[in-house]
Design a protein around this motif. Structure first.
Motif, short mmCIF file in Angstrom:
data_model
loop_
_atom_site.label_atom_id
_atom_site.label_comp_id
_atom_site.label_asym_id
_atom_site.label_seq_id
_atom_site.Cartn_x
_atom_site.Cartn_y
_atom_site.Cartn_z
N GLY A 179 7.22 -6.01 0.95
CA GLY A 179 5.86 -6.19 1.44
C GLY A 179 5.44 -5.23 2.52
N THR A 180 6.35 -4.34 2.96
CA THR A 180 6.01 -3.38 4.02
C THR A 180 4.99 -2.36 3.51
N PRO A 181 3.88 -2.15 4.23
CA PRO A 181 2.91 -1.13 3.81
C PRO A 181 3.53 0.27 3.88
N HIS A 182 3.06 1.13 3.02
CA HIS A 182 3.48 2.53 3.01
C HIS A 182 5.00 2.71 2.93
N PRO A 183 5.64 2.14 1.91
CA PRO A 183 7.08 2.38 1.76
C PRO A 183 7.42 3.85 1.54
N GLU A 184 6.43 4.61 1.05
CA GLU A 184 6.68 6.04 0.80
C GLU A 184 6.80 6.84 2.10
N ALA A 185 6.40 6.25 3.23
CA ALA A 185 6.46 6.97 4.51
C ALA A 185 7.89 7.37 4.83
N ILE A 186 8.83 6.45 4.57
CA ILE A 186 10.22 6.77 4.89
C ILE A 186 10.75 7.86 3.97
N GLN A 216 0.84 -1.20 0.00
CA GLN A 216 0.00 0.00 0.00
C GLN A 216 0.87 1.24 0.00
N THR A 217 0.57 2.17 -0.88
CA THR A 217 1.33 3.41 -0.99
C THR A 217 0.38 4.59 -0.85
N GLY A 218 0.59 5.39 0.20
CA GLY A 218 -0.23 6.57 0.42
C GLY A 218 -1.65 6.21 0.82
N ASP A 219 -2.46 7.23 1.06
CA ASP A 219 -3.87 7.02 1.35
C ASP A 219 -4.61 6.74 0.05
N ALA A 220 -5.66 5.94 0.14
CA ALA A 220 -6.44 5.56 -1.05
C ALA A 220 -6.95 6.81 -1.76
N GLY A 221 -6.69 6.90 -3.04
CA GLY A 221 -7.20 7.98 -3.86
C GLY A 221 -6.49 9.31 -3.69
N GLU A 222 -5.46 9.39 -2.83
CA GLU A 222 -4.80 10.67 -2.62
C GLU A 222 -3.84 10.99 -3.78
N LYS A 223 -3.63 12.25 -4.03
CA LYS A 223 -2.62 12.68 -4.96
C LYS A 223 -1.28 12.67 -4.23
N PRO A 224 -0.25 12.05 -4.80
CA PRO A 224 1.03 11.96 -4.10
C PRO A 224 1.52 13.33 -3.62
N ASP A 225 1.85 13.41 -2.34
CA ASP A 225 2.30 14.65 -1.73
C ASP A 225 3.55 14.34 -0.90
N PRO A 226 4.72 14.83 -1.30
CA PRO A 226 5.96 14.53 -0.57
C PRO A 226 5.92 14.91 0.90
N TYR A 227 5.01 15.83 1.27
CA TYR A 227 4.92 16.26 2.67
C TYR A 227 3.52 16.02 3.24
N GLY A 228 2.73 15.21 2.56
CA GLY A 228 1.35 15.01 2.95
C GLY A 228 1.18 14.26 4.27
N LYS A 229 0.09 14.58 4.98
CA LYS A 229 -0.22 13.95 6.26
C LYS A 229 -1.20 12.81 6.04
#
Length: 562
Positions: A379-386, A41-54
């Motif tokens: 397989g780690t969820p939200h790899p974009e978090a790091i 899973q990457t980001g919140d469902a349906g969100e536009k990618p935001d490098p600083y998004g919450k």
């Protein structure tokens, strides 16, 4: 969608595929269409990618962590390594919770990571060495970060990484896919300076230009030994002092590295010969010439007879006690040893000098520009978090507008308490600071135009070096930043990078013995235990004992990088 070029440092032969564009490193990434449910899973469902998004829901980042060797929290603070200003702001800004999957002493971190890698039990997020990175990719243990990087890396982070050149990112890509986010090591943080007591130069009647030769250095060393610069009526002062680590791949404290590079000799790194072939710098004729000069100096008594066994701390004691007036090595050597010199003798004066080669250039071998590499367990969820966190810390590391100044009032708080314990700085970070300080000193830049941290240094500089001696540590740091920094900015400064920083299969088995052969051979030549022509024997033995095989493997890896 743009791609990453294929390449990586590997111990296994791979089939090459066409290299494609590096645009992904220099422009904003594209956002894809429907999510691939087979991917984490990457980001919140349906969100536009935001490098600083919450995140709308909390996301936990489980990462490996080392405990800083020294740290002091602000007085009265209840901060801890897991609950502090960094973690609190991260949770507020990103809705990310930091969890330490493990904590290891800083000195034992790499060993801990290697054990986890070999046991196939890594945490979700982890900084690793290049060799461990290779093992993880070969074992299919880490996540493909290509899309996450393209979508979520900030423009600044992409510029930082692309600024180190195309070969830099190739080391963390495989089959057109990015598998790690490399931290960076700026250039010119370890340039080789000769620090000399200028009050002693006056006593022995020597005037030196800022750029000196090996003949100049020889003249100074002889005078400091024979002409009683400390004025006690005894010949008890040193000329040149080397330590047991007298030659390295970059430079070391009170090493002879600068003497080697003054002969255009680049030991312990891989360079290209006249035909463009990879060779080991320690085996070239220029290295023999440098050894010959050191051998002559040792025979003449200009080098301390015990240099091969002296530890750096002993050299520092001799400088502090006023028995040595030459310190070779790091640009920042004043912070390590010269401070006690003026503490014990406020009349001591030191300045930086450049030891140039006969062609007029000052060669400085640079460290591996790639620091530890952030990987994400497959397989780690939200790899974009790091990546979001790295964006944020990249802003701090490069003083981007509005970057948070956490713990700026608490100098005892180690920066390494932050969750991202590596830096992502532009290649010219050190050089740029030196330039700003010189511009401020000359009036080209106004004080208020400096970053806050530079303002403090400039304010100290304006007090004058003599006034700063009341606080020797402040005096030493300003001497490093302004006098040492001015030398680094000299246009004759020439960067030298190794053609290869990785580990090959033969290296794993043979490099320890090859390095021992090299160090012992060099030492025996310098002290006269072996003739200078023994160097040719060393080269022959080095090749026979595995150096030839290693060279072929390094050549193959460099060719593959193309």
């Amino acid at each position: 969608m743009s791609k990453f070029p294929f390449q990586r440092m590997t111990r296994m032969t791979k089939t090459l595929v066409p290299i494609v564009t590096l645009l992904a490193l220099t422009v904003s990434g594209c956002s894809g269409g429907e999510a691939d449910v087979s991917q984490p899973q990457t980001g919140d469902a349906g969100e536009k990618p935001d490098p600083y998004g919450k995140y709308s829901e909390p996301v936990t980042v489980n990462l490996g962590y080392y405990t800083p060797a020294e740290n002091k929290w602000p007085e009265g603070s209840k901060d801890t390594l897991t609950d502090n200003r960094y973690t609190q702001m991260i949770e507020e800004k990103f809705n990310i919770k930091i969890n330490h999957a493990f904590e290891a002493p800083q000195s034992g971190y790499d060993q801990k990571v290697s054990l986890l890698v070999s046991s196939n039990d890594i945490p979700d997020f982890l900084f690793v060495s290049e060799s461990d990175f290779n093992l993880l990719v070969e074992s299919d243990m880490v996540e493909d970060l290509t899309k996450a990087y393209e979508d979520y890396a900030s423009p600044l982070l992409k510029n930082v990484i692309s600024g180190f050149g195309p070969d830099f990112v190739k080391k963390v890509t495989y089959k057109d896919k990015l598998y790690g986010i490399p931290s960076t090591v700026p250039a010119h943080d370890n340039d080789n300076i000769v620090w000399i007591r200028t009050d002693w130069l006056k006593k022995v009647g020597i005037e030196l230009p800022k750029v000196i030769t090996t003949d100049d250095l020889e003249k100074v060393a002889r005078a400091f030994i024979e002409q009683d610069p400390d004025g006690n009526g005894k010949k008890d002062t040193y000329g040149l002092q080397g330590t047991s680590t007298f030659v390295t791949g970059t430079t070391n404290y009170n090493s002879f590295d600068g003497i080697f590079t003054a002969f255009k000799s680049f030991p312990k790194i891989w360079v290209k010969d006249a035909n463009g072939k990879i060779v080991y710098g320690s085996t070239l004729p220029e290295t023999k010439q440098a050894l010959g000069k050191l051998r002559d100096w040792y025979a003449a008594g200009l080098i301390d007879k015990e240099f091969g066994t002296i530890k750096p701390d002993q050299v520092a004691k001799d400088i502090s006690a006023g028995k040595a007036g030459i310190s070779t090595g790091y640009t920042w050597a004043p912070a390590k040893s010269l401070a006690d010199s003026v503490k014990n003798d406020p009349k001591a004066e030191w300045d930086s000098f450049i030891l140039a080669a006969p062609d007029g250039k000052w060669y400085n071998r640079q460290p591996n520009p790639m620091g530890r590499i952030m990987v994400v367990k497959k397989g780690t969820p939200h790899p974009e978090a790091i990546i979001k966190l790295i964006n944020w810390f990249t802003d701090m590391d490069n003083m981007a507008p509005g970057y948070p100044k956490l713990y700026s009032e608490s100098p005892g708080t180690n920066w390494q308490v932050r969750p991202i314990q590596r830096t992502f700085r532009v290649k010219s970070t050190v050089y740029d600071r030196f330039q700003r300080l010189q511009d401020a000193a000359s009036g080209k830049l106004k004080r208020e135009e400096l970053p806050e941290s530079d303002m403090k240094l400039f304010d100290q500089y304006q007090k004058g070096m003599d006034a700063l001696k009341a606080s020797p540590s402040d005096w030493a740091y300003i001497l490093y930043q302004f006098n040492g920094g001015k030398s680094v900015l000299n246009p004759i400064n020439t960067e030298v990078y190794s053609e290869f920083y990785g580990i090959t299969k033969s290296m794993e088995m043979k490099w320890t013995n090859l390095s021992k052969l090299e160090d012992e051979s060099f030492l025996r030549i310098i002290v006269g235990d072996k003739p200078l022509d023994y160097f040719d024997t060393f080269v022959s033995e080095w090749k026979k004992q595995g150096g030839g095989d290693v060279t072929k493997e390094v050549q193959a890896e460099v060719d593959r990088m193309k």
